[in-house]
Design a protein around this motif. Structure first.
Motif, PDB file in Angstrom:
ATOM      1  N   VAL A   1       0.855  -1.189   0.000  1.00 24.53           N
ATOM      2  CA  VAL A   1       0.000   0.000   0.000  1.00 24.53           C
ATOM      3  C   VAL A   1       0.891   1.240   0.000  1.00 24.53           C
ATOM      4  O   VAL A   1       1.753   1.395   0.871  1.00 24.53           O
ATOM      5  N   ILE A   2       0.705   2.097  -0.998  1.00 26.04           N
ATOM      6  CA  ILE A   2       1.445   3.363  -1.115  1.00 26.04           C
ATOM      7  C   ILE A   2       0.533   4.470  -0.621  1.00 26.04           C
ATOM      8  O   ILE A   2      -0.547   4.707  -1.183  1.00 26.04           O
ATOM      9  N   ILE A   3       0.958   5.159   0.441  1.00 27.04           N
ATOM     10  CA  ILE A   3       0.095   6.098   1.152  1.00 27.04           C
ATOM     11  C   ILE A   3       0.454   7.549   0.830  1.00 27.04           C
ATOM     12  O   ILE A   3       1.582   7.987   1.062  1.00 27.04           O
ATOM     13  N   ASP A   4      -0.490   8.275   0.269  1.00 24.64           N
ATOM     14  CA  ASP A   4      -0.441   9.743   0.120  1.00 24.64           C
ATOM     15  C   ASP A   4       0.755  10.271  -0.677  1.00 24.64           C
ATOM     16  O   ASP A   4       1.192  11.411  -0.457  1.00 24.64           O
ATOM     17  N   MET A   5       1.251   9.487  -1.623  1.00 23.87           N
ATOM     18  CA  MET A   5       2.360   9.973  -2.454  1.00 23.87           C
ATOM     19  C   MET A   5       1.879  10.681  -3.712  1.00 23.87           C
ATOM     20  O   MET A   5       2.644  11.417  -4.339  1.00 23.87           O
ATOM     21  N   ILE A   6       0.626  10.465  -4.100  1.00 25.72           N
ATOM     22  CA  ILE A   6       0.037  11.207  -5.214  1.00 25.72           C
ATOM     23  C   ILE A   6      -0.659  12.414  -4.609  1.00 25.72           C
ATOM     24  O   ILE A   6      -1.681  12.287  -3.925  1.00 25.72           O
ATOM     25  N   SER A   7      -0.118  13.616  -4.829  1.00 25.12           N
ATOM     26  CA  SER A   7      -0.617  14.772  -4.088  1.00 25.12           C
ATOM     27  C   SER A   7      -0.323  16.069  -4.813  1.00 25.12           C
ATOM     28  O   SER A   7       0.639  16.161  -5.592  1.00 25.12           O
ATOM     29  N   GLY A   8      -1.145  17.059  -4.515  1.00 19.78           N
ATOM     30  CA  GLY A   8      -0.865  18.414  -4.971  1.00 19.78           C
ATOM     31  C   GLY A   8       0.047  19.161  -4.019  1.00 19.78           C
ATOM     32  O   GLY A   8       0.472  20.274  -4.322  1.00 19.78           O
ATOM     33  N   TRP A   9       0.322  18.561  -2.847  1.00 18.63           N
ATOM     34  CA  TRP A   9       1.225  19.133  -1.849  1.00 18.63           C
ATOM     35  C   TRP A   9       0.843  20.575  -1.511  1.00 18.63           C
ATOM     36  O   TRP A   9       1.686  21.457  -1.418  1.00 18.63           O
ATOM     37  N   ASP A  10      -0.463  20.744  -1.308  1.00 19.72           N
ATOM     38  CA  ASP A  10      -0.983  22.080  -1.010  1.00 19.72           C
ATOM     39  C   ASP A  10      -1.621  22.139   0.381  1.00 19.72           C
ATOM     40  O   ASP A  10      -2.468  22.983   0.651  1.00 19.72           O
ATOM     41  N   PHE A  11      -1.205  21.233   1.271  1.00 17.67           N
ATOM     42  CA  PHE A  11      -1.769  21.188   2.614  1.00 17.67           C
ATOM     43  C   PHE A  11      -0.787  21.813   3.606  1.00 17.67           C
ATOM     44  O   PHE A  11       0.396  22.004   3.286  1.00 17.67           O
ATOM     45  N   PRO A  12      -1.234  22.140   4.825  1.00 17.34           N
ATOM     46  CA  PRO A  12      -0.327  22.750   5.811  1.00 17.34           C
ATOM     47  C   PRO A  12       0.890  21.867   6.092  1.00 17.34           C
ATOM     48  O   PRO A  12       0.762  20.648   6.228  1.00 17.34           O
ATOM     49  N   ASP A  13       2.057  22.484   6.147  1.00 16.32           N
ATOM     50  CA  ASP A  13       3.325  21.803   6.444  1.00 16.32           C
ATOM     51  C   ASP A  13       3.859  20.980   5.268  1.00 16.32           C
ATOM     52  O   ASP A  13       4.850  20.269   5.408  1.00 16.32           O
ATOM     53  N   ALA A  14       3.194  21.078   4.111  1.00 19.11           N
ATOM     54  CA  ALA A  14       3.643  20.295   2.955  1.00 19.11           C
ATOM     55  C   ALA A  14       5.068  20.659   2.537  1.00 19.11           C
ATOM     56  O   ALA A  14       5.817  19.802   2.066  1.00 19.11           O
ATOM     57  N   GLU A  15       5.445  21.930   2.712  1.00 18.31           N
ATOM     58  CA  GLU A  15       6.781  22.348   2.280  1.00 18.31           C
ATOM     59  C   GLU A  15       7.886  21.662   3.080  1.00 18.31           C
ATOM     60  O   GLU A  15       9.015  21.529   2.588  1.00 18.31           O
ATOM     61  N   HIS A  16       7.562  21.205   4.293  1.00 23.91           N
ATOM     62  CA  HIS A  16       8.552  20.490   5.093  1.00 23.91           C
ATOM     63  C   HIS A  16       8.571  18.996   4.775  1.00 23.91           C
ATOM     64  O   HIS A  16       9.601  18.338   4.909  1.00 23.91           O
ATOM     65  N   LEU A  17       7.423  18.459   4.361  1.00 24.87           N
ATOM     66  CA  LEU A  17       7.329  17.038   4.058  1.00 24.87           C
ATOM     67  C   LEU A  17       7.801  16.703   2.647  1.00 24.87           C
ATOM     68  O   LEU A  17       8.411  15.655   2.413  1.00 24.87           O
ATOM     69  N   LEU A  18       7.533  17.593   1.697  1.00 24.66           N
ATOM     70  CA  LEU A  18       7.797  17.312   0.288  1.00 24.66           C
ATOM     71  C   LEU A  18       9.241  16.912  -0.010  1.00 24.66           C
ATOM     72  O   LEU A  18       9.464  15.932  -0.737  1.00 24.66           O
ATOM     73  N   PRO A  19      10.268  17.597   0.510  1.00 27.96           N
ATOM     74  CA  PRO A  19      11.642  17.174   0.193  1.00 27.96           C
ATOM     75  C   PRO A  19      11.956  15.759   0.652  1.00 27.96           C
ATOM     76  O   PRO A  19      12.688  15.027  -0.023  1.00 27.96           O
ATOM     77  N   HIS A  20      11.386  15.360   1.779  1.00 27.06           N
ATOM     78  CA  HIS A  20      11.626  14.004   2.285  1.00 27.06           C
ATOM     79  C   HIS A  20      10.851  12.974   1.463  1.00 27.06           C
ATOM     80  O   HIS A  20      11.351  11.872   1.213  1.00 27.06           O
ATOM     81  N   ALA A  21       9.649  13.335   1.025  1.00 29.09           N
ATOM     82  CA  ALA A  21       8.891  12.451   0.139  1.00 29.09           C
ATOM     83  C   ALA A  21       9.617  12.262  -1.184  1.00 29.09           C
ATOM     84  O   ALA A  21       9.666  11.153  -1.737  1.00 29.09           O
ATOM     85  N   GLN A  22      10.177  13.349  -1.697  1.00 24.86           N
ATOM     86  CA  GLN A  22      10.925  13.267  -2.951  1.00 24.86           C
ATOM     87  C   GLN A  22      12.134  12.346  -2.810  1.00 24.86           C
ATOM     88  O   GLN A  22      12.465  11.582  -3.723  1.00 24.86           O
ATOM     89  N   ARG A  23      12.750  12.373  -1.634  1.00 23.27           N
ATOM     90  CA  ARG A  23      13.940  11.546  -1.394  1.00 23.27           C
ATOM     91  C   ARG A  23      13.626  10.051  -1.439  1.00 23.27           C
ATOM     92  O   ARG A  23      14.444   9.265  -1.918  1.00 23.27           O
ATOM     93  N   VAL A  24      12.453   9.648  -0.953  1.00 20.81           N
ATOM     94  CA  VAL A  24      12.134   8.216  -0.907  1.00 20.81           C
ATOM     95  C   VAL A  24      11.321   7.755  -2.112  1.00 20.81           C
ATOM     96  O   VAL A  24      11.076   6.552  -2.273  1.00 20.81           O
ATOM     97  N   ALA A  25      10.904   8.670  -2.972  1.00 18.50           N
ATOM     98  CA  ALA A  25      10.016   8.314  -4.083  1.00 18.50           C
ATOM     99  C   ALA A  25      10.629   7.288  -5.015  1.00 18.50           C
ATOM    100  O   ALA A  25       9.948   6.362  -5.480  1.00 18.50           O
ATOM    101  N   THR A  26      11.923   7.419  -5.310  1.00 17.62           N
ATOM    102  CA  THR A  26      12.570   6.474  -6.224  1.00 17.62           C
ATOM    103  C   THR A  26      12.553   5.063  -5.656  1.00 17.62           C
ATOM    104  O   THR A  26      12.301   4.088  -6.374  1.00 17.62           O
ATOM    105  N   GLU A  27      12.796   4.947  -4.340  1.00 22.64           N
ATOM    106  CA  GLU A  27      12.782   3.629  -3.713  1.00 22.64           C
ATOM    107  C   GLU A  27      11.373   3.048  -3.685  1.00 22.64           C
ATOM    108  O   GLU A  27      11.190   1.843  -3.909  1.00 22.64           O
TER     109      GLU A  27
END
Length: 211
Positions: free
Chosen positions: A18-44
């Motif tokens: 199950v892949i959780i919440d990786m398809i996103s517009g990243w327009d929610f509160p605190d998204a700017e702090h989460l997005l770089p870390h999500a980008q880091r694990v996306a390839t894996e």
């Protein structure tokens, strides 16, 4: 029809991803702090998803509906692809294949208010690999609910992330030491003794159909 996982066939070895919440517009509160870390694990995560498809293991996308009760997963994918920047790059890596499943969720857990329990039961799933964001919120709540349903969650360390590496490491320690949940350093440990099936070719990479 492409060769690949037979539609609705039982999950091999009772395993699903199950892949959780990786398809996103990243327009929610605190998204700017989460997005770089999500980008880091996306390839894996994308590599894990393809390894699952190669073995006939079902891949399920679980995404927030963000309170939009007329939400459509295909529209969510299209909107994420249409934006510029890292969010669109993540979606291109995560793009669902024709044989994948999807569930929209109203809250943190992949189980709360969703058909996920019925889907997993239908696929005869017992072991559930959880990947995505954020590890100490939606992933953790899903681990808890999976345990209450007597399922065996697995959280590969390299396939989930939080708003900071320190938070992610605290979560992993909690899973391993307190929850006794399998949390390998890499998703590759899951498949060490399970090579791809020689009788199944991976399905072609494609966007969900609008039909």
């Amino acid at each position: 029809m492409s060769k690949g996982r037979e539609a609705d066939a039982p999950a091999p070895d009772g395993l699903a991803l199950v892949i959780i919440d990786m398809i996103s517009g990243w327009d929610f509160p605190d998204a700017e702090h989460l997005l770089p870390h999500a980008q880091r694990v996306a390839t894996e995560i994308a590599a894990l998803a393809q390894a699952c498809r190669d073995r006939g293991v079902p891949v399920i996308y679980a995404n927030d509906n963000r309170g939009r009760w007329r939400s459509d997963f295909r529209a969510l994918v299209d909107a994420a692809l249409a934006q510029d920047g890292p969010g669109a790059e993540i979606t291109r890596l995560m793009r669902p294949h024709a044989h994948d499943y999807f569930v929209l969720k109203p809250k943190h857990s992949i189980f709360h208010g969703t058909p996920m329990p019925f889907l997993l039961q239908h696929l005869k799933v017992q072991r559930l690999v959880l990947a995505g964001v954020s590890s100490d919120q939606c992933v953790l709540m899903s681990v808890s609910d999976a345990r209450m349903r007597e399922l065996d969650p697995i959280v590969p360390a390299d396939c989930s992330a939080s708003q900071g590496e320190a938070r992610h490491q605290v979560l992993l320690q909690q899973l391993r030491e307190t929850w006794k949940v399998e949390a390998p350093d890499t998703w590759r440990e899951i498949f060490q003794n399970a090579p791809p099936s020689p009788t199944r070719a991976p399905p072609p990479r494609q966007e969900p159909s609008n039909d």
